[in-house]
Design a protein around this motif. Structure first.
Motif, PDB file in Angstrom:
ATOM      1  N   GLY A 266       0.865  -1.125   0.003  1.00  0.00           N
ATOM      2  CA  GLY A 266       0.015  -0.150   0.007  1.00  0.00           C
ATOM      3  C   GLY A 266       1.050   1.344  -0.143  1.00  0.00           C
ATOM      4  N   ARG A 267       1.833   1.165   0.694  1.00  0.00           N
ATOM      5  CA  ARG A 267       2.663   2.231   0.941  1.00  0.00           C
ATOM      6  C   ARG A 267       3.573   2.471  -0.461  1.00  0.00           C
ATOM      7  N   GLU A 268       3.914   1.492  -1.033  1.00  0.00           N
ATOM      8  CA  GLU A 268       4.753   1.761  -2.374  1.00  0.00           C
ATOM      9  C   GLU A 268       3.703   2.074  -3.565  1.00  0.00           C
ATOM     10  N   LYS A 269       2.527   1.448  -3.446  1.00  0.00           N
ATOM     11  CA  LYS A 269       1.477   1.721  -4.438  1.00  0.00           C
ATOM     12  C   LYS A 269       1.180   3.398  -4.104  1.00  0.00           C
ATOM     13  N   GLY A 270       0.907   3.918  -2.852  1.00  0.00           N
ATOM     14  CA  GLY A 270       0.836   5.314  -2.598  1.00  0.00           C
ATOM     15  C   GLY A 270       1.699   6.202  -3.062  1.00  0.00           C
ATOM     16  N   LEU A 271       2.924   5.886  -2.757  1.00  0.00           N
ATOM     17  CA  LEU A 271       4.193   6.568  -3.180  1.00  0.00           C
ATOM     18  C   LEU A 271       4.101   6.864  -5.028  1.00  0.00           C
ATOM     19  N   ALA A 272       3.853   5.697  -5.617  1.00  0.00           N
ATOM     20  CA  ALA A 272       3.798   5.698  -6.901  1.00  0.00           C
ATOM     21  C   ALA A 272       2.775   6.333  -7.319  1.00  0.00           C
ATOM     22  N   GLU A 273       1.467   6.436  -6.895  1.00  0.00           N
ATOM     23  CA  GLU A 273       0.466   7.189  -7.125  1.00  0.00           C
ATOM     24  C   GLU A 273       0.705   8.506  -7.051  1.00  0.00           C
ATOM     25  N   GLY A 278       1.856  13.868  -8.823  1.00  0.00           N
ATOM     26  CA  GLY A 278       2.484  15.048  -8.805  1.00  0.00           C
ATOM     27  C   GLY A 278       3.142  15.527 -10.106  1.00  0.00           C
ATOM     28  N   LEU A 279       3.670  14.575 -10.911  1.00  0.00           N
ATOM     29  CA  LEU A 279       4.194  14.998 -12.216  1.00  0.00           C
ATOM     30  C   LEU A 279       2.957  15.263 -12.971  1.00  0.00           C
ATOM     31  N   ALA A 280       1.808  14.996 -13.091  1.00  0.00           N
ATOM     32  CA  ALA A 280       0.608  15.166 -13.877  1.00  0.00           C
ATOM     33  C   ALA A 280       0.161  16.421 -13.738  1.00  0.00           C
ATOM     34  N   GLU A 281       0.204  16.940 -12.160  1.00  0.00           N
ATOM     35  CA  GLU A 281      -0.194  18.450 -11.641  1.00  0.00           C
ATOM     36  C   GLU A 281       1.171  19.280 -12.138  1.00  0.00           C
ATOM     37  N   GLY A 282       2.335  18.833 -11.951  1.00  0.00           N
ATOM     38  CA  GLY A 282       3.154  19.817 -12.506  1.00  0.00           C
ATOM     39  C   GLY A 282       3.352  20.020 -14.007  1.00  0.00           C
ATOM     40  N   ARG A 283       2.825  18.897 -14.586  1.00  0.00           N
ATOM     41  CA  ARG A 283       3.006  19.086 -16.234  1.00  0.00           C
ATOM     42  C   ARG A 283       1.751  20.073 -16.347  1.00  0.00           C
ATOM     43  N   ALA A 284       0.603  19.907 -15.708  1.00  0.00           N
ATOM     44  CA  ALA A 284      -0.644  20.843 -16.192  1.00  0.00           C
ATOM     45  C   ALA A 284      -0.334  22.261 -15.657  1.00  0.00           C
ATOM     46  N   GLU A 285       0.264  22.236 -14.584  1.00  0.00           N
ATOM     47  CA  GLU A 285       0.567  23.651 -13.899  1.00  0.00           C
ATOM     48  C   GLU A 285       1.634  24.331 -14.747  1.00  0.00           C
ATOM     49  N   GLY A 286       2.572  23.780 -15.302  1.00  0.00           N
ATOM     50  CA  GLY A 286       3.676  24.075 -16.416  1.00  0.00           C
ATOM     51  C   GLY A 286       2.881  24.656 -17.733  1.00  0.00           C
ATOM     52  N   ARG A 287       1.978  23.786 -18.093  1.00  0.00           N
ATOM     53  CA  ARG A 287       1.243  24.296 -19.405  1.00  0.00           C
ATOM     54  C   ARG A 287       0.524  25.433 -19.164  1.00  0.00           C
TER      55      ARG A 287
END
Length: 329
Positions: A266-273, A278-287
């Motif tokens: 669960g921890r591993e999956k949570g970190l991955a998610e 974070g990457l998705a939000e960062g990309r959206a914010e950058g765009r």
């Protein structure tokens, strides 16, 4: 069962009664049924089977036997509760071979061994109550059986591995649940249930009816036999309880390990998610920032050209306040 027709267990008989030469015919009957040829016992050899303790865990008797052709065999009968049981069978067979060839003898003096194993416990998976195994050399590509040249009495003859290598019989007594119709079935009925037909013709069992009756034992022997049965019952209870405790401990351990593994996963999956989000939000914010900067540049250009602020807001999507603050440097 009538007390007068009660027969002692075979493991007890092997250790106490069938070691007497006068009772060899009972053992001869069992071996004859298994090998499907007449066997005559020559002598009994020293082995683990002569232990006297009531709580013996190993019941084994080695028998030197010969068939109606005069061939000599070493037969091993075991009634054993033991881990690594197959290894135990292999060890017993190898020991029987090496114990009965003298130093300086040629390999031709090695005697064939039949390992007969009578077991009353759960050995593993299998639908049958009797299993037989032996070494056979079979062609990998041709599927034929290899025959070896051998010299006997000055004559060359061909021999197969079955004539030399040990044979193994595993009798799973507790798996027998059939109506006794054949001599082998009758023997299994006796081994499991202590029952012998009055009109039996199975080799060895008619002799057993005469010699293995409980009431034929003297008082001391009957007491020792009853203690033997009690020891077996206690041992079975201990093993049964140990098995249940082992299962419970295994379930608890499995649940604990499962929870720990679940938490880790669960921890591993949570970190991955989280990383992915974070990457998705960062990309959206950058765009979004890029688009905003581009709109500001267009608005500044249009404002310099004298376009009304409201129109610039409509074209770029910026607020009126943002456009008013633009400098026209």
């Amino acid at each position: 069962m009538n007390a007068d027709n009660r027969y002692v267990r075979f493991d007890w008989a092997v250790k106490r009664m069938l070691r007497n030469k006068a009772n060899f015919d009972v053992l001869e009957g069992l071996i004859t049924v298994l090998l499907n040829e007449k066997v005559t016992i020559v002598e009994l050899l020293e082995s683990e089977g002569n232990q006297e303790s009531a709580d013996d865990k190993f019941n084994r008797v080695d028998i030197k036997a010969k068939n109606d052709k005069g061939q000599i065999f070493l037969v091993e009968i075991q009634l054993t509760r033991e881990l690594y049981y197959l290894e135990r069978i292999l060890y017993g067979t190898a020991k029987a071979i090496t114990e009965h060839i003298n130093l300086g003898n040629t390999y031709s003096e090695i005697k064939k061994v039949y390992s007969i194993n009578i077991i009353y416990f759960d050995l593993g998976k299998g639908a049958d109550y009797l299993y037989h195994g032996q070494n056979v050399f079979t062609g990998v590509h041709t599927h034929d059986t290899l025959r070896i040249s051998a010299k006997e009495n000055g004559v060359i003859r061909m021999r197969t591995s079955e004539e030399v290598f040990p044979e193994y019989f595993i009798i799973r007594v507790n798996e027998f649940d059939q109506v006794a119709k054949t001599p082998l079935d009758e023997w299994l009925d006796y081994l499991k249930n202590g029952h012998i037909k009055d009109d039996t013709t199975a080799p060895g069992l008619q002799e057993a009816r005469k010699k293995l009756q409980y009431m034929m034992l003297d008082k001391a022997e009957r007491y020792a036999y009853d203690e033997h049965l009690n020891a077996i019952m206690i041992q079975n209870d201990v093993l049964g309880n140990a098995r249940l405790e082992g299962l419970e401990e295994g379930r608890e351990k499995g649940l604990a390990e499962g929870r720990e593994k679940g938490l880790a996963e669960g921890r591993e999956k949570g970190l991955a998610e989280g990383r992915e989000k974070g990457l998705a939000e960062g990309r959206a914010e950058g765009r979004a920032e890029g688009e905003h900067s581009k709109a500001m540049a267009i608005a500044q250009s249009l404002k310099g050209m004298g376009m009304p602020v409201q129109q610039i807001a409509t074209v770029t999507g910026l607020s009126v306040e943002e456009i008013v603050k633009l400098n026209l440097d």
